[in-house]
Design an enzyme around this catalytic site. Sequence first.
Site, PDB file in Angstrom:
ATOM      1  N   LYS A   9       2.785  -2.378  -8.244  1.00  0.00           N
ATOM      2  CA  LYS A   9       4.149  -2.283  -8.774  1.00  0.00           C
ATOM      3  C   LYS A   9       5.182  -2.906  -7.847  1.00  0.00           C
ATOM      4  CE  LYS A   9       6.950  -0.230 -11.804  1.00  0.00           C
ATOM      5  NZ  LYS A   9       6.959  -1.070 -13.002  1.00  0.00           N
ATOM      6  N   CYS A  45       0.857  -1.174   0.000  1.00  0.00           N
ATOM      7  CA  CYS A  45       0.000   0.000   0.000  1.00  0.00           C
ATOM      8  C   CYS A  45       0.902   1.236   0.000  1.00  0.00           C
ATOM      9  CB  CYS A  45      -0.853   0.009   1.244  1.00  0.00           C
ATOM     10  SG  CYS A  45      -1.730  -1.540   1.487  1.00  0.00           S
TER      11      CYS A  45
HETATM   12  C1  F6R Z   1       5.567  -7.633 -14.379  1.00  0.00           C
HETATM   13  C2  F6R Z   1       6.104  -7.203 -13.127  1.00  0.00           C
HETATM   14  C3  F6R Z   1       6.227  -8.205 -12.041  1.00  0.00           C
HETATM   15  C4  F6R Z   1       7.534  -7.953 -11.314  1.00  0.00           C
HETATM   16  C5  F6R Z   1       7.654  -8.866 -10.082  1.00  0.00           C
HETATM   17  C6  F6R Z   1       8.975  -8.657  -9.392  1.00  0.00           C
HETATM   18  O1  F6R Z   1       5.503  -6.572 -15.277  1.00  0.00           O
HETATM   19  O2  F6R Z   1       6.439  -6.071 -12.973  1.00  0.00           O
HETATM   20  O3  F6R Z   1       6.175  -9.506 -12.528  1.00  0.00           O
HETATM   21  O4  F6R Z   1       8.579  -8.201 -12.191  1.00  0.00           O
HETATM   22  O5  F6R Z   1       6.619  -8.585  -9.202  1.00  0.00           O
HETATM   23  O6  F6R Z   1       9.133  -7.336  -9.010  1.00  0.00           O
HETATM   24  P1  F6R Z   1      10.551  -6.693  -8.778  1.00  0.00           P
HETATM   25  O7  F6R Z   1      11.258  -6.689 -10.067  1.00  0.00           O
HETATM   26  O8  F6R Z   1      10.264  -5.326  -8.260  1.00  0.00           O
HETATM   27  O9  F6R Z   1      11.234  -7.556  -7.756  1.00  0.00           O
END
Ligand code: F6R
Length: 592
Positions: A587, A2
Amino acid sequence: MCGIIGYIGPKARNIVIDGLYKLEYRGYDSAGIAEYNPNTKSYEIFKETGRVKDLKKTIKDNYETTLAIGHTRWATHGEVNKVNSHPHISSNKRFIIVHNGIIENYKRIKYEYLKNYSFYSKTDSEVIVNLIEYFSSTYSVIDSIRKAMTILEGTYAFLIIDALDNETIYFAKKQSPLLIGLDDKGAILSSDLLSFVGVCDNYYSISDNTLGYIKGKELKLLDLLGNDIKPKFKKINIKEEDINKGSFNHYMLKEIYETPYVIRNLISKYFDNDDIVLQDELVKVLKESSKIYIVASGTSYNAGLIGKYYFEKFGHKEVSIHFASELMYDDIYIKPGSIFLMLSQSGETLDSINVINRYKGLFKIISITNQEESSLNRLSDFSLNLYAGREIAVASTKTYISEIIVSLILAMSICDNNKELKHELSNLAVAVDKVLLKAPICSEIAKEIYNSPYLFYIGRGLDYYVALEASLKLKEVSYVFSQAYPSGELKHGPIALIDDKTPVIALITSEATNAITRVNLKEAKTRNAKTIVVSTETFAHDNDVLVLPNVVGYLSPVTLAIAVQLIAYYTAKEKNCDIDKPKNLAKCVTVA
Ligand code: F6R
């Protein structure tokens, strides 16, 4: 995952609402705000399911407020509804909280400390605010927070206001991000620097196990023993234009178009003339390692597959790759002298943090992230920056490319024959510019596939790795189910699903696999599949739908990735999807 924000100073409501818009990438199930109403001399709470724009409509704004806290939610405990959305208020209505994180022992706390309390929501956060209320009958507010922190297990960043006080925001932090900014106009606390832009130009990233308060302009930061912490503020280097969409309709498209700039930026950051520039100690650790364990999730995992290829081919290393969420629970033998390479755009993925906490001290850890101030970087022995600039669309695009390139630079740093790399990367940036000119063809492909219930992306070797990312991207933003298959595997089962409604998209960028992948595609075509080929100039056949410019073979995943990202984008556009904020996603995935 969040987002939380608080502000003390003039126009607090506007600043908090604007900040919530910028934090929406962290979760967008519901949103809420608590603010001081000087007319009634009390706090008002507004909450709404859906987006910040929906919340904004519900707020009475017939008064000015100088203190507000807000929250945008990605539901973990309790379904998406108004009752479960934040802010939450304690039983006697004295304390109001917004919380990011997860309290693992909230059930036990209810049983051990709060037996006489009744709860209106299903959230773990309501337990925190009541635990603080529970201690407040004996202790000051700050000591009640400290007492609560010694009991809370899990992750948190929270802001608390006291109904008896209209000028103070209390806060506490453990493992979830929390930053603070102070200037003559006011004080801001937030999960992300994005919400500081245009409000305050300095920040301090609060350390774990810290609590404190801002009262007017007075800042108090304390550790768990009550010792004062002296903050060192830094200048913010994000500008308003870095975080708006410019002339693009969506951040996702803008960010795909930023790729050539990202590649050139990486060249400027990681090269001196033709030489790779990395910390000597890091290169030594890499050289001396007996094995590399690449650990990541989602798109970062897909980039890691290509990284594995680079470390094997150029670094001559033994490499294995693992989903962070699996490695945490796998009982595998880790070779002595190994190192861990963590890939993560956000640097906050809890699955990865858990892996680091499991192996830290036993093995050296290198993190590659897009956030200098991230938890992963703080926990690692070495960290490298993706230098991709802010990525606001939930779907990763330019950071995926940057993860591929930084992995390549790292792998090449232990290879004697690396003097051509800079030149090849410069060529790559030009080739990506040319791929972007082919966006109309990607849009045509999207029109062919958007109505399909499912499809297959096929390829071999590096093309298969990109097919995995192509499928993930398509599912994520357009909700079209896509499965990636090594093209030779199609006949071993999934071919049973192919009929005249099934698109099969073949990715072909290498001489070794060109002919054989086309044979596999033919097998699908014979079963009436709608076949589409994406290839490169050297290997193109007459009917290939999309032909990409040539680059050196090991960089073909990058040009190919741009094409499949565009296909996913235009498919989502055909379906009128909320491209930058796909359903159920966020994200930054800070739950395990
Ligand atoms: C897809 C996406 C997610 C992230 C995953 C890992 O577009 O963004 O699959 O790649 O949640 O997140 P990070 O890279 O922040 O560890």
